[in-house]
Design a protein around this motif. Structure first.
Motif, PDB file in Angstrom:
ATOM      1  N   ARG A  13       5.456  -8.043  -8.080  1.00  0.00           N
ATOM      2  CA  ARG A  13       4.138  -8.633  -7.767  1.00  0.00           C
ATOM      3  C   ARG A  13       3.009  -7.684  -8.173  1.00  0.00           C
ATOM      4  O   ARG A  13       1.982  -8.115  -8.699  1.00  0.00           O
ATOM      5  N   LEU A  14       3.205  -6.390  -7.922  1.00  0.00           N
ATOM      6  CA  LEU A  14       2.202  -5.398  -8.318  1.00  0.00           C
ATOM      7  C   LEU A  14       2.073  -5.341  -9.841  1.00  0.00           C
ATOM      8  O   LEU A  14       0.980  -5.170 -10.378  1.00  0.00           O
ATOM      9  N   ARG A  15       3.186  -5.487 -10.542  1.00  0.00           N
ATOM     10  CA  ARG A  15       3.166  -5.486 -12.005  1.00  0.00           C
ATOM     11  C   ARG A  15       2.402  -6.698 -12.530  1.00  0.00           C
ATOM     12  O   ARG A  15       1.552  -6.578 -13.414  1.00  0.00           O
ATOM     13  N   TYR A  36       8.475   2.719 -12.625  1.00  0.00           N
ATOM     14  CA  TYR A  36       7.203   2.123 -12.232  1.00  0.00           C
ATOM     15  C   TYR A  36       6.175   3.225 -12.007  1.00  0.00           C
ATOM     16  O   TYR A  36       6.472   4.261 -11.410  1.00  0.00           O
ATOM     17  N   SER A  37       4.971   2.990 -12.499  1.00  0.00           N
ATOM     18  CA  SER A  37       3.856   3.918 -12.332  1.00  0.00           C
ATOM     19  C   SER A  37       2.619   3.116 -11.963  1.00  0.00           C
ATOM     20  O   SER A  37       2.480   1.965 -12.377  1.00  0.00           O
ATOM     21  N   PRO A  38       1.695   3.739 -11.236  1.00  0.00           N
ATOM     22  CA  PRO A  38       0.449   3.019 -10.938  1.00  0.00           C
ATOM     23  C   PRO A  38      -0.391   2.887 -12.198  1.00  0.00           C
ATOM     24  O   PRO A  38      -0.359   3.753 -13.070  1.00  0.00           O
ATOM     25  N   ILE A  91      12.879   1.614   6.411  1.00  0.00           N
ATOM     26  CA  ILE A  91      13.293   1.653   5.018  1.00  0.00           C
ATOM     27  C   ILE A  91      13.518   0.222   4.541  1.00  0.00           C
ATOM     28  O   ILE A  91      14.435  -0.455   5.010  1.00  0.00           O
ATOM     29  N   PRO A  92      12.690  -0.255   3.612  1.00  0.00           N
ATOM     30  CA  PRO A  92      12.849  -1.627   3.135  1.00  0.00           C
ATOM     31  C   PRO A  92      14.075  -1.756   2.229  1.00  0.00           C
ATOM     32  O   PRO A  92      14.507  -0.791   1.596  1.00  0.00           O
ATOM     33  N   ALA A  93      14.598  -2.958   2.167  1.00  0.00           N
ATOM     34  CA  ALA A  93      15.722  -3.241   1.280  1.00  0.00           C
ATOM     35  C   ALA A  93      15.277  -3.070  -0.166  1.00  0.00           C
ATOM     36  O   ALA A  93      14.104  -3.260  -0.506  1.00  0.00           O
ATOM     37  N   LEU A  94      16.220  -2.716  -1.014  1.00  0.00           N
ATOM     38  CA  LEU A  94      15.917  -2.531  -2.425  1.00  0.00           C
ATOM     39  C   LEU A  94      15.355  -3.810  -3.040  1.00  0.00           C
ATOM     40  O   LEU A  94      14.408  -3.765  -3.828  1.00  0.00           O
ATOM     41  N   SER A  95      15.900  -4.946  -2.653  1.00  0.00           N
ATOM     42  CA  SER A  95      15.397  -6.222  -3.182  1.00  0.00           C
ATOM     43  C   SER A  95      13.943  -6.457  -2.771  1.00  0.00           C
ATOM     44  O   SER A  95      13.153  -7.009  -3.543  1.00  0.00           O
ATOM     45  N   THR A  96      13.573  -6.011  -1.582  1.00  0.00           N
ATOM     46  CA  THR A  96      12.189  -6.150  -1.118  1.00  0.00           C
ATOM     47  C   THR A  96      11.265  -5.261  -1.950  1.00  0.00           C
ATOM     48  O   THR A  96      10.185  -5.692  -2.371  1.00  0.00           O
ATOM     49  N   ILE A  97      11.694  -4.045  -2.213  1.00  0.00           N
ATOM     50  CA  ILE A  97      10.897  -3.124  -3.029  1.00  0.00           C
ATOM     51  C   ILE A  97      10.722  -3.690  -4.433  1.00  0.00           C
ATOM     52  O   ILE A  97       9.629  -3.675  -4.992  1.00  0.00           O
ATOM     53  N   LEU A  98      11.804  -4.222  -4.999  1.00  0.00           N
ATOM     54  CA  LEU A  98      11.723  -4.809  -6.333  1.00  0.00           C
ATOM     55  C   LEU A  98      10.769  -6.001  -6.369  1.00  0.00           C
ATOM     56  O   LEU A  98      10.014  -6.171  -7.334  1.00  0.00           O
ATOM     57  N   ALA A 110       0.826  -1.208   0.000  1.00  0.00           N
ATOM     58  CA  ALA A 110       0.000   0.000   0.000  1.00  0.00           C
ATOM     59  C   ALA A 110       0.859   1.257   0.000  1.00  0.00           C
ATOM     60  O   ALA A 110       0.563   2.227  -0.700  1.00  0.00           O
ATOM     61  N   ARG A 111       1.942   1.239   0.769  1.00  0.00           N
ATOM     62  CA  ARG A 111       2.834   2.405   0.848  1.00  0.00           C
ATOM     63  C   ARG A 111       3.495   2.659  -0.504  1.00  0.00           C
ATOM     64  O   ARG A 111       3.612   3.809  -0.941  1.00  0.00           O
ATOM     65  N   ILE A 112       3.933   1.612  -1.185  1.00  0.00           N
ATOM     66  CA  ILE A 112       4.570   1.767  -2.495  1.00  0.00           C
ATOM     67  C   ILE A 112       3.578   2.340  -3.508  1.00  0.00           C
ATOM     68  O   ILE A 112       3.901   3.278  -4.235  1.00  0.00           O
ATOM     69  N   VAL A 113       2.373   1.807  -3.527  1.00  0.00           N
ATOM     70  CA  VAL A 113       1.361   2.323  -4.458  1.00  0.00           C
ATOM     71  C   VAL A 113       1.042   3.780  -4.138  1.00  0.00           C
ATOM     72  O   VAL A 113       0.935   4.614  -5.043  1.00  0.00           O
ATOM     73  N   ASP A 114       0.919   4.123  -2.864  1.00  0.00           N
ATOM     74  CA  ASP A 114       0.664   5.516  -2.461  1.00  0.00           C
ATOM     75  C   ASP A 114       1.778   6.438  -2.941  1.00  0.00           C
ATOM     76  O   ASP A 114       1.521   7.526  -3.460  1.00  0.00           O
TER      77      ASP A 114
END
Length: 137
Positions: free
Chosen positions: A64-66, A83-85, A52-59, A24-28
């Motif tokens: 998954r969102l993609r 990346y864009s919503p 602050i999440p690790a870069l690998s976690t964000i990727l 949710a935070r990433i999409v926001d």
């Protein structure tokens, strides 16, 4: 169980985000930005909450969102992905309607034809939207 291990485990659990919170935070963050961001740029926008999440976690979350269709990925200039919503269905419909209106040489005819094809409920909704927009629009 050793008391120090139990305490450490409890502290780690208390610091975790709620389930789905990172997604949710990433999409926001993507919606707030208004343009595509790299995973590194997203990571840099974290920090206001101290987690602050690790870069690998964000990727991983972005991928998954993609795959679920919530995020679009396009190649960027520096070889990183941006990346864009994914636009909401209503946003896409509005863009399509405005595009058709802008292409027309007779906007009045297009608007009258559109309004004439609406049922009573849609006309009422359109009237409310026009009233809400006010006379300056």
């Amino acid at each position: 169980m050793d008391a120090s291990i139990a305490t450490k485990g409890k502290a780690m659990t208390e610091q975790r985000r709620p389930h789905g919170g990172l997604k949710a935070r990433i999409v926001d963050l993507l919606w707030q930005n208004g343009k595509g961001l790299t995973a590194k740029e997203l990571q840099a926008r974290f920090g206001d909450d101290g987690q602050i999440p690790a870069l690998s976690t964000i990727l991983t979350v972005l991928e998954r969102l993609r795959k679920s269709g919530d995020v679009i990925r396009v190649p960027g200039d520096a070889g990183e992905y941006l990346y864009s919503p994914t636009p909401a269905e209503a946003d896409e419909a509005v863009e399509s309607m405005l595009g058709a209106l802008m292409k027309s040489s007779d906007r009045t005819d297009v608007l009258l034809g559109f309004a004439g094809s609406l049922d009573a409920d849609d006309l009422e909704t359109l009237r409310k939207a026009i009233d809400r927009a006010g006379p300056d629009h």
